[in-house]
Structures are given as C-alpha cells and as structure tokens.
Design a protein around this motif. Structure first.
Motif, PDB file in Angstrom:
ATOM      1  N   ARG A  23       0.500 -15.405   3.897  1.00 28.17           N
ATOM      2  CA  ARG A  23       1.433 -14.280   4.070  1.00 28.17           C
ATOM      3  C   ARG A  23       1.140 -13.536   5.366  1.00 28.17           C
ATOM      4  O   ARG A  23       2.063 -13.181   6.122  1.00 28.17           O
ATOM      5  N   THR A  33      10.423 -10.574   5.805  1.00 31.83           N
ATOM      6  CA  THR A  33      10.735 -10.882   4.407  1.00 31.83           C
ATOM      7  C   THR A  33      10.026 -12.178   4.015  1.00 31.83           C
ATOM      8  O   THR A  33      10.651 -13.225   3.826  1.00 31.83           O
ATOM      9  N   GLU A  35       8.668 -13.150   1.323  1.00 30.54           N
ATOM     10  CA  GLU A  35       8.938 -13.738   0.008  1.00 30.54           C
ATOM     11  C   GLU A  35      10.034 -14.797   0.077  1.00 30.54           C
ATOM     12  O   GLU A  35      10.131 -15.658  -0.793  1.00 30.54           O
ATOM     13  N   THR A  39       6.471 -19.709  -1.007  1.00 32.68           N
ATOM     14  CA  THR A  39       6.471 -19.964  -2.445  1.00 32.68           C
ATOM     15  C   THR A  39       5.106 -20.497  -2.842  1.00 32.68           C
ATOM     16  O   THR A  39       4.564 -21.381  -2.176  1.00 32.68           O
ATOM     17  N   SER A 130       6.227  -9.452 -10.623  1.00 28.55           N
ATOM     18  CA  SER A 130       6.344  -9.338  -9.170  1.00 28.55           C
ATOM     19  C   SER A 130       7.169  -8.137  -8.734  1.00 28.55           C
ATOM     20  O   SER A 130       7.185  -7.791  -7.551  1.00 28.55           O
ATOM     21  N   GLY A 136       5.325 -10.192  -1.321  1.00 20.19           N
ATOM     22  CA  GLY A 136       5.590 -10.968  -0.110  1.00 20.19           C
ATOM     23  C   GLY A 136       5.541 -12.462  -0.334  1.00 20.19           C
ATOM     24  O   GLY A 136       5.342 -13.235   0.600  1.00 20.19           O
ATOM     25  N   ALA A 137       5.721 -12.899  -1.576  1.00 19.58           N
ATOM     26  CA  ALA A 137       5.739 -14.321  -1.909  1.00 19.58           C
ATOM     27  C   ALA A 137       6.448 -14.489  -3.237  1.00 19.58           C
ATOM     28  O   ALA A 137       6.472 -13.576  -4.072  1.00 19.58           O
ATOM     29  N   ARG A 138       7.031 -15.662  -3.421  1.00 23.62           N
ATOM     30  CA  ARG A 138       7.607 -16.005  -4.724  1.00 23.62           C
ATOM     31  C   ARG A 138       6.578 -16.844  -5.462  1.00 23.62           C
ATOM     32  O   ARG A 138       6.153 -17.899  -4.975  1.00 23.62           O
TER      33      ARG A 138
END
Length: 326
Positions: A23, A33, A35, A39, A130, A136-138
């Motif tokens: 990240r 962005t 996210e 993943t 989340s 900042g990540a899925r």
C-alpha cells in the motif's frame, strides 16, 4: 503509467507487513485510491472457534496492520489492549488458558460471530469490517468455507494448528498438515477474478506451508494463477537459511523442504514448468543461491528483505513490482 492492479496472497505477520508495504509503495507512486488497485487474498486456514466465537487470526492481523492499530511488538492483536475478559474466561475454565484474547480483539470476534450468525459470509463480514478504517486495500478470504488447519502428529494424534503453534510452539513433531473439507471448498467470490484480472500477483513472505499453502489448495486458485496473464512474483520468507519469524522451518521440514530461499523457490516451482513463479526475490544474504534458482527456470533478483519498518516494507514491495515490470 496506469495504476497496476495488484493481488497479494498473504497470511501471518510477514504477510501483514508486506501488504502494508505494498500500500505504501502505491502511495509512493501517487496512487490515492489504493483500495481500487490492491487486493489481498488472505489465508483463513488459521481460523478457529473458541469460547463460542469465530477467530480469523490472519485476517485480523492484516486488518489491524493496515488500520495502524496492531501491536507491532507482539506481532498480533491490538495495540494497548487489556485482558480482563480473558482472565475471567480462565477463571470459568473456558477457552484455552495459553491462547490470549485481548478485550479489544474479543470485540472484533464477537462482532464477526454475530454477523456470521445473522447469515453473512466471511467475505461480507470482512467487507463490513473494512468500513471502520480506511484500509486502502480490498481484503478477500481465500474461501467462505471453514477449512481450519489440523496438524497430524507422528504418533497419529490430531490437534488444531493453533494449539500446536501457540501452546506447543511447534515442538511436537508433525507428520503433515491437513485442511479438512478443502477439496469441496470454493474460492471466495472475487478471488479468481482478481487473480485473472491482475497486472501482477505477489506471493508475500508468509509461511509457505500453513499460510500460502492453504490458499493455493483452495479449488480454483491454482487454476486462476495458471490462467492469469499477470506476472507472479514471490518473496522469500527465508533469509540466510533462517526463518524470519515463527516456526516455519518446522513446517517446511514436515513436507520435506529445506529451510532455504532456494528450496522454497523450488517448492513453489517455475511457472513455465507448471509451477507458480515467474520471479523470486531473495535476500542479499542469499545472493549466492541466485544461479541455482535461475537454473530451475525462475528469474531471481536480490533485494533487502528485512521489513524493519513501513519504509523498508515499501521498498521491498516496490522491488517486487519492478520485477514484474509494472
């Protein structure tokens, strides 16, 4: 250059540090962005039921690390947590006296269990988790099915991985590791699509046997890795012939793999020969093994692998991205 679509396979402390670095590397490239670009497919083989609640240790470690609320010293749990409820459970003879549940951490487990009881899948639970922090990540679980890790000992007895790892500190001799039900499990929604649609897939420096292994064994994951046009880049969890943290060497020995960067690369295998890896990052301490790994058809790069802080983790992630040409 367009923002790369990155998928990381991860679990454990090493995985959480690496994901945080990925990240940071994206942010260093000016991606705001993250996210949408990052993943993380998280190991759920460490999961368990304890005192009536569902624990997901690797999921929580990554969530807490990305949220900046993790206990960096211990490597797990919440920073500044207390243990009043854990002590009370022990007074009742409930739970495991050698498995600490912090009060804040228990709040997470209770929330998760309530949502599961209401019918949410683990994927939906993680989505809801989340929302609390800007991660900042899925995050995706490897599967929505329960496939806890069981350690089969040399004497034939079977215990949950967490008991073997936390209570016995891997001192009991393992014959093998099993994930009952994994053959009938399915990759969680979005996992296969994320892998096949990625620009790069990164295998974090997590335990190859009990963190990355279960992810790869979920039906559909290896197929997605084989089908993707993305470069698959792995980071060695071994530095100078030693594990960085934990008892991964015992796990490797149980499956007949030497504790070395070269042996773990061979365990994953070259993608061109039916394995996983297009490239492998090894530590400076293991630079002399590069030619051996290259001889197995895996492009090998030497980089500093010690993730001392977020800056070092970001530099490592950037090296992995550069190895993929993105």
């Amino acid at each position: 250059m367009p923002t790369p679509r990155i998928v990381v396979l991860a679990g454990g402390v090493g995985g959480s540090r690496f994901v945080r670095g990925a990240r940071a590397a994206l942010r260093g490239r000016g991606v705001t962005t993250t996210e949408d670009a990052l993943t993380v497919v998280v190991n759920t083989g460490d999961d368990l039921w304890l005192s009536g609640v569902r624990l997901q240790p690797d999921v929580d470690s990554i969530v807490y690390a990305l949220a900046g609320v993790n206990d960096a010293g211990r490597g797990w749990g919440r920073e500044g947590d207390s243990e009043r409820v854990n002590h009370e459970l022990q007074e009742w003879g409930a739970g495991w006296p050698w498995f600490t549940l912090g009060d804040l951490d228990l709040g997470t487990h209770l929330a998760r269990t309530g949502w599961l009881r209401e019918g949410l899948t683990p994927t939906r639970v993680i989505e809801r988790m989340s929302r609390r922090w800007p991660l900042g990540a899925r995050l995706l679980p490897m599967t929505d099915d329960e496939v806890d890790t069981i350690v089969v000992l040399r004497d034939g007895s079977r215990i949950h991985f967490q008991e073997w790892w936390t209570r016995h500190r891997a001192a009991l001799d393992p014959a093998r590791f099993e994930n009952p039900g994994i053959e009938a499990a399915a990759a969680a929604p979005g996992v296969a699509d994320a892998i096949t649609g990625a620009d790069v897939v990164l295998i974090a420096p997590s335990n190859p046997v009990v963190s990355i292994g279960p992810i790869l064994d979920v039906p559909g994951v290896r197929e997605a890795l084989s089908a993707t046009s993305a470069r698959v880049i792995g980071v060695s969890p071994i530095i100078g012939g030693r594990v960085v943290r934990g008892m991964a060497d015992v796990c490797l020995s149980a499956i007949g793999v030497e504790t070395s960067a070269s042996a773990v690369a061979a365990h994953y295998g070259a993608r061109a020969q039916g394995g996983l890896l297009d490239a492998w990052l090894v530590a400076e301490e293991d630079a002399d093994s590069a030619s051996v790994i290259e001889g197995r058809g895996i492009r090998t790069l030497v980089a500093p692998l010690w993730m001392k802080d977020e800056a070092h983790s970001a530099a490592l992630a950037e090296a992995a991205l550069s190895a993929a040409g993105v």
